[in-house]
Write a protein that holds these residues in place. Structure first.
Motif, PDB file in Angstrom:
ATOM      1  N   PRO A 284      62.478   0.232  77.505  1.00 33.75           N
ATOM      2  CA  PRO A 284      63.002   1.241  78.438  1.00 33.75           C
ATOM      3  C   PRO A 284      62.007   1.704  79.493  1.00 33.75           C
ATOM      4  O   PRO A 284      62.393   2.456  80.399  1.00 33.75           O
ATOM      5  CB  PRO A 284      63.393   2.402  77.502  1.00 33.75           C
ATOM      6  CG  PRO A 284      63.652   1.770  76.182  1.00 33.75           C
ATOM      7  CD  PRO A 284      62.635   0.679  76.087  1.00 33.75           C
TER       8      PRO A 284
ATOM      9  N   GLU B 162      68.956   5.186  82.098  1.00 31.56           N
ATOM     10  CA  GLU B 162      69.564   4.870  80.803  1.00 31.56           C
ATOM     11  C   GLU B 162      68.924   5.667  79.665  1.00 31.56           C
ATOM     12  O   GLU B 162      69.042   5.292  78.495  1.00 31.56           O
ATOM     13  CB  GLU B 162      69.432   3.365  80.542  1.00 31.56           C
ATOM     14  CG  GLU B 162      70.090   2.512  81.620  1.00 31.56           C
ATOM     15  CD  GLU B 162      69.684   1.045  81.546  1.00 31.56           C
ATOM     16  OE1 GLU B 162      69.065   0.652  80.532  1.00 31.56           O
ATOM     17  OE2 GLU B 162      69.968   0.310  82.503  1.00 31.56           O
ATOM     18  N   SER B 163      68.297   6.780  79.990  1.00 29.96           N
ATOM     19  CA  SER B 163      67.572   7.550  78.978  1.00 29.96           C
ATOM     20  C   SER B 163      68.499   8.138  77.923  1.00 29.96           C
ATOM     21  O   SER B 163      69.565   8.671  78.239  1.00 29.96           O
ATOM     22  CB  SER B 163      66.786   8.686  79.644  1.00 29.96           C
ATOM     23  OG  SER B 163      66.135   9.484  78.671  1.00 29.96           O
ATOM     24  N   ASP B 164      68.054   8.057  76.665  1.00 31.47           N
ATOM     25  CA  ASP B 164      68.762   8.725  75.573  1.00 31.47           C
ATOM     26  C   ASP B 164      68.085  10.030  75.185  1.00 31.47           C
ATOM     27  O   ASP B 164      68.556  10.720  74.281  1.00 31.47           O
ATOM     28  CB  ASP B 164      68.843   7.797  74.348  1.00 31.47           C
ATOM     29  CG  ASP B 164      67.477   7.539  73.702  1.00 31.47           C
ATOM     30  OD1 ASP B 164      66.442   7.675  74.402  1.00 31.47           O
ATOM     31  OD2 ASP B 164      67.438   7.195  72.500  1.00 31.47           O
TER      32      ASP B 164
ATOM     33  N   ASP C  85      67.272   1.056  86.098  1.00 28.66           N
ATOM     34  CA  ASP C  85      66.788   0.010  85.188  1.00 28.66           C
ATOM     35  C   ASP C  85      65.687   0.498  84.257  1.00 28.66           C
ATOM     36  O   ASP C  85      64.795  -0.266  83.859  1.00 28.66           O
ATOM     37  CB  ASP C  85      66.289  -1.211  85.973  1.00 28.66           C
ATOM     38  CG  ASP C  85      67.383  -1.833  86.834  1.00 28.66           C
ATOM     39  OD1 ASP C  85      68.487  -2.034  86.314  1.00 28.66           O
ATOM     40  OD2 ASP C  85      67.124  -2.096  88.026  1.00 28.66           O
TER      41      ASP C  85
ATOM     42  N   GLY D 263      64.858   3.529  80.882  1.00 27.17           N
ATOM     43  CA  GLY D 263      65.355   4.521  79.941  1.00 27.17           C
ATOM     44  C   GLY D 263      64.262   5.538  79.691  1.00 27.17           C
ATOM     45  O   GLY D 263      63.732   6.129  80.618  1.00 27.17           O
TER      46      GLY D 263
END
Length: 284
Positions: A167, A237-239, A261, A263
Motif C-alpha cells: 500500500p 485505498e487506505s483502510d 494507487d 493505501g
C-alpha cells in the motif's frame, strides 16, 4: 546529503539515545519528519532532499527503531513514550517547527501539536487521523506477528517489504531497495540456517499490541485542541484513514490531498506528493 545526529532523553530512571538524520541548512525553518510503526527515519530521505533547499529537515528514528536505543520494557513502546523522546529533540532544536508524521508519527504529532505552547506551527498528517478503526490495527498486528524473524538475503527482505507494504504505492525497484537497505540489520545466526538479516527494530515493539485486543482509537478531543494549519494526506485505498474521517477533518479546517494507487500509507517518494507538502509548508 544526510548528516547523522542524536539526542539523549530521560525515560524512567535511564537516559536513552534517539538517533536522527538531518538535511539542509540548520539556520533554515525546521521540518521534523516522523515515521510509522515498523519503519525508521530514512523513509523520508527523498522528501527531505526535496525540501532541503528551503528547510532544515530532521528525521528521527523512534525509540527501538533504526539506530536509536532499544527500551528495556517492551510495553513502553507506546505514543506517550515516543512523545517524551521527541520533546527532547524539540527542546534541542529550540525553534518553531513544521511536522510531517506518517501513521504513528502523525499520532505523536497530533499529541504534541495539541499541547500548550507547542513549537509545532504546521502539521502534515500522512494517512492518519483522529479516528483509527480496530480492523486496521488488527491487520497491522497480524502482519507483525506473522513476519519472519530472520531473512536469508536482502532479496528476501526486499520481497517481504514489497508484500506487506504494497500500500505504500507504485515504488520503483530503486525505491524498494532504498527502503530495504535501511530496514535491515545484521544479526548472529546461532542456528546455522544462514539467516543473518533481521528487520531494523526491536521485536518487542509489538508487545503493547500483543498484550491487548485492538480497539477503535478516538482522538477527536485531541484534534479539536490543534490550532496549527493542517494538511491531511490520504492513500486512496487506505483502510486506516477512512473516507468519513478524512472528510470530517477537511470540514473542520484541514487541507487535503489524496494519493492515487496507494493505501496505508503513501511513501511520499513521488514528485507530486513532495510538491504538495512543500507548497503547504511555504504557505503564508
Amino acid at each position: 546529503m544526510a548528516r547523522a545526529g542524536a539526542v539523549n532523553y530521560l525515560f524512567g530512571t535511564r537516559f536513552y539515545k534517539m538517533a536522527y538524520v538531518e538535511f539542509g541548512n540548520p539556520a533554515a525553518p525546521a521540518v521534523v519528519c516522523v515515521h510509522g510503526l515498523t519503519r525508521n527515519g530514512r523513509d523520508f530521505d527523498a522528501l527531505a532532499e526535496a525540501l532541503s533547499d528551503r528547510f532544515h529537515v530532521i528525521c528521527p528514528d523512534l525509540p527501538g527503531r533504526g539506530k536509536s536505543d532499544w527500551l528495556q520494557d517492551g510495553l513502553a513502546y507506546q505514543p506517550p513514550t515516543y512523545v517524551v523522546a521527541l520533546a527532547h529533540l524539540l527542546a534541542q532544536l529550540n525553534k518553531p517547527v513544521s511536522w510531517v508524521g506518517t501513521s504513528l508519527g502523525g499520532i505523536c504529532g497530533m499529541m504534541i501539536a495539541a499541547a500548550q505552547n507547542t513549537p509545532i506551527k504546521k502539521l502534515v498528517l500522512n494517512d492518519i487521523g483522529p479516528y483509527i478503526p480496530s480492523a486496521s490495527l488488527q491487520r497491522i498486528r497480524d502482519y507483525m506477528l506473522e513476519a519472519p524473524e530472520r531473512f536469508g538475503s536482502m532479496a528476501d527482505l526486499t520481497q517481504h517489504l514489497r508484500e506487506v507494504h504494497a500500500p505504500f504505492g507504485l515504488l520503483s525497484d530503486a525505491e524498494w531497495a532504498h527502503l530495504a537497505r535501511f530496514s535491515a540489520r545484521q544479526v548472529l545466526d546461532p542456528t546455522g540456517s544462514g539467516k543473518r538479516i533481521a528487520m531494523h527494530y526491536d521485536p518487542k515493539i509489538i508487545d503493547p499490541m500483543r498484550a491487548a485486543v485492538p480497539l477503535d482509537v478516538d482522538m477527536w478531543p485531541v484534534w479539536e485542541m490543534i490550532h496549527a494549519p493542517r494538511l491531511v494526506i490520504r492513500g486512496a485505498e487506505s483502510d486506516l484513514l477512512l473516507c468519513e474521517t478524512y472528510e470530517r477533518m477537511l470540514k473542520e479546517g484541514a487541507e487535503g490531498y489524496v494519493v492515487a494507487d496507494a493505501g496505508h500509507a503513501p511513501a511520499l517518494m513521488d514528485y507530486e506528493s513532495q510538491a504538495r507538502i512543500k507548497a503547504f509548508l511555504l504557505e503564508g
